[in-house]
Design a protein around this motif. Structure first.
Motif, short mmCIF file in Angstrom:
data_model
loop_
_atom_site.label_atom_id
_atom_site.label_comp_id
_atom_site.label_asym_id
_atom_site.label_seq_id
_atom_site.Cartn_x
_atom_site.Cartn_y
_atom_site.Cartn_z
N GLY A 138 8.18 -8.53 33.15
CA GLY A 138 7.33 -7.34 33.24
C GLY A 138 5.86 -7.69 33.15
O GLY A 138 5.04 -7.16 33.92
N VAL A 139 5.51 -8.59 32.25
CA VAL A 139 4.11 -9.00 32.11
C VAL A 139 3.65 -9.70 33.39
O VAL A 139 2.54 -9.46 33.88
N ARG A 140 4.50 -10.56 33.95
CA ARG A 140 4.13 -11.24 35.20
C ARG A 140 3.93 -10.25 36.34
O ARG A 140 3.01 -10.40 37.15
N GLU A 141 4.76 -9.21 36.40
CA GLU A 141 4.60 -8.19 37.44
C GLU A 141 3.30 -7.43 37.27
O GLU A 141 2.60 -7.13 38.24
N VAL A 142 2.95 -7.10 36.04
CA VAL A 142 1.69 -6.41 35.78
C VAL A 142 0.52 -7.31 36.17
O VAL A 142 -0.44 -6.86 36.81
N MET A 143 0.60 -8.59 35.82
CA MET A 143 -0.46 -9.53 36.20
C MET A 143 -0.59 -9.62 37.72
O MET A 143 -1.71 -9.60 38.26
#
Length: 124
Positions: free
Chosen positions: A101-106
């Motif tokens: 999820g964090v990678r997708e937001v980034m």
């Protein structure tokens, strides 16, 4: 209010209640700082969260290896060892999910990052 890094209000003879109040204030300061970072520097905040998640995943993997190696020597029942490892595996799965999820937001932040109108197209 206590400023970050200030430990002058804590003494060893203080009551547990005062220490809890101190920790609550420090936690609220840290929370406000995190919100500020995510609001004004979202990409840096995401990178920080990703690093925190990677650290947590390394810790869980290490704990799983330790459980497999050391719990049998301590005469812990095999069912307990397996259940412990399953719980750590579930936690690791949740951490992987959060990390994705964090990678997708980034990725979304990088894709929508505003361009500098003063720089010509294609220059780095």
């Amino acid at each position: 209010m206590i400023s970050p890094g200030s430990f002058s209000s804590i003494d060893a003879s203080g009551s547990p209640e005062s220490y809890i109040r101190y920790l609550d204030e420090v936690e609220s300061i840290a929370y406000v700082d995190e919100i500020r970072e995510l609001t004004y520097r979202p990409l840096a905040g995401c990178r920080r969260r990703e690093a925190q998640l990677e650290h947590e995943m390394r810790a869980v993997r290490s704990t799983m290896r330790t459980a497999r190696a050391e719990l049998p020597a301590l005469k812990v029942a095999p069912q307990v060892i397996e259940q412990t490892i399953r719980l750590y595996a579930a936690e690791l799965s949740q951490l992987h999910h959060l990390s994705r999820g964090v990678r997708e937001v980034m990725r979304a932040l990088l894709d929508t990052k505003p361009t500098d109108p003063t720089r010509p197209e294609g220059s780095a």
